[in-house]
Design a protein around this motif. Structure first.
Motif, short mmCIF file in Angstrom:
data_model
loop_
_atom_site.label_atom_id
_atom_site.label_comp_id
_atom_site.label_asym_id
_atom_site.label_seq_id
_atom_site.Cartn_x
_atom_site.Cartn_y
_atom_site.Cartn_z
N LEU A 81 -29.26 -6.81 -27.41
CA LEU A 81 -28.76 -5.93 -28.18
C LEU A 81 -27.55 -6.42 -29.58
CD1 LEU A 81 -27.49 -3.72 -25.70
CD2 LEU A 81 -29.48 -3.68 -26.81
N SER A 118 -27.32 -3.28 -32.02
CA SER A 118 -25.76 -2.50 -31.80
C SER A 118 -24.99 -2.35 -32.85
CB SER A 118 -24.82 -3.44 -31.00
OG SER A 118 -24.25 -4.89 -31.10
N ALA A 120 -28.32 1.78 -28.17
CA ALA A 120 -28.82 1.12 -27.91
C ALA A 120 -29.82 0.32 -26.82
CB ALA A 120 -28.51 -0.37 -28.92
N PRO A 173 -24.11 -7.16 -26.09
CA PRO A 173 -24.24 -7.07 -27.67
C PRO A 173 -23.47 -8.04 -27.73
CG PRO A 173 -23.51 -4.89 -26.55
CD PRO A 173 -23.38 -5.59 -25.44
#
Length: 399
Positions: free
Chosen positions: A31, A75, A85, A101
């Motif tokens: 991410l 993200s 996501a 992320p």
């Protein structure tokens, strides 16, 4: 070794297409902050993660010779984007673990809404807010970068040691900016420093001149900016220089971006410094730097070591857990707890053989030894960087 795929757009669009037949894939989510305030930082971070995946696949694959595949999501350093996501990665793609992320607010949102309820282990390479340490995460959220509680306090001590004892502080009103600013303020004032102004600002404004005028009214000649060098931090730095509000400028790791150098010119940034995590000098770091550079990557780019380590650690944990997502977190601790035979970056085949034999291993990463504490945090090292010859170079170690 094959050249790492450094064409970023192709990496993003083709991340899932490069896999072997679906039944053979072992998927991890990546991410990234493809768009948003740290978008220019994302390509080298993704390249570092893909290097780890490439090494796994070239050295026997994961589990029973299966391919390790990254599912890249954006993200956008935004809580809602991160949640979306993560939902797709977990519920549709069926990832076993997630790297990312990249931003703190995105980490908090994705963890609370998606990964923790789903029992998926998350390792962020750049989410630094102290709030992450306080998550009720069921021992499922980890990071390969130190908390900003450490960075903010180390930066405060470093400035005071260098004779800067009076500053104004501007911080972005999000989890990253607020956490870093509060840690800095606490340490700076406890050690006798004076903060003449301490103010949050919102992202995306065309002008911060009124904010800067208020910050400068206290008389400090140094402005500390906790923001992103590709976003509002750049606008604020430009307008402060244009209007002569301050003489000296200090940023956190979010400001250590090429964007200010490209936009403002190195000749105008002689009084600008920024803190950033650095890998401690080690055989592991040297090995990563050599391989990443040979593959066309930039070893000096921010968060590339932590991104590589997070991905390699995720693969090791999945291997140790036998592909059982419910055991990945426990396995993650066991492959990096300081006990067992040392595994260096790229030594996948060796690690795989030792795990198969039931031998304990200890991964020593490019960013340092990742001996996770009870909160999933790691110790780390920071340095203060200055701009020299059009690039960031180390100006001082931070302790």
């Amino acid at each position: 070794m094959k050249k790492v795929h450094l064409a970023f757009a192709a990496t993003l669009l083709g991340a899932t297409a490069m896999a072997a037949p679906a039944h053979a894939d072992v998927k991890i989510g990546l991410l990234a902050g493809v768009s948003g305030p740290i978008a220019p930082m994302a390509p080298p971070m993704i390249d570092a993660a893909q290097l780890a995946v490439q090494q796994v696949n070239e050295q026997g694959g994961i589990l029973d010779g299966q391919k390790l595949v990254t599912v890249v999501g954006d993200s956008a350093c935004n809580p809602q984007n991160a949640t979306d996501a993560a939902t797709k990665a977990v519920n549709i793609e069926g990832v076993i673990a997630i790297v990312g992320p990249y931003c703190s607010g995105a980490v908090l949102a994705a963890a609370n809404s998606v990964t923790v309820p789903a029992g998926i282990t998350m390792i962020t390479p750049s989410g630094t807010s102290p709030e992450i340490s306080r998550l009720d995460d069921k021992d499922l959220v980890y990071r390969t970068v130190p908390s900003d509680d450490f960075q903010g306090r180390a930066l405060a001590r470093t400035l005071l040691e260098r004779g800067t004892d009076r500053v104004a502080v501007a911080y972005l009103n999000n989890d990253y900016g607020k956490g870093l600013a509060e840690a800095f303020k606490s340490e700076f004032e406890e050690r006798g420093g004076e903060i003449t102004a301490f103010a949050a600002h919102e992202d995306g404004k065309a002008s911060y001149r009124s904010d800067l005028a208020e910050l400068a009214a206290g008389g400090a000649d140094t402005l500390v900016i906790f923001d992103y060098g590709d976003g509002a931090g750049l606008t604020m730095l430009r307008q402060a220089l244009e209007n002569g509000f301050f003489e000296n400028f200090v940023g956190g790791d979010g400001m250590k971006s090429d964007a200010p150098i490209k936009a403002l010119g190195a000749e105008n940034l002689t009084t600008f410094t920024a803190s950033s995590p650095v890998g401690e000098t080690s055989q592991a770091l040297e090995l990563f730097n050599e391989v990443f550079k040979a593959a066309g990557g930039d070893p000096d780019a921010i968060f590339v070591t932590t991104s590589y380590d997070a991905t390699f650690l995720a693969a090791l944990a999945i291997e140790k857990a036998g592909g059982d997502k419910t055991k990945v977190a426990e396995a993650l601790r066991s492959v990096s707890d300081g006990r067992g035979e040392v595994i260096l970056p790229g030594e996948w085949r060796k690690a795989k053989e030792l795990i198969a034999a039931g031998t304990d291993i200890d991964y020593e990463g490019a960013a340092g030894d990742h001996d996770f504490d009870e909160r999933g945090d790691v110790p780390g090292a920071y340095a203060l960087f200055k701009v020299e010859d059009g690039a960031f170079v180390v100006d001082a170690e931070m302790k």
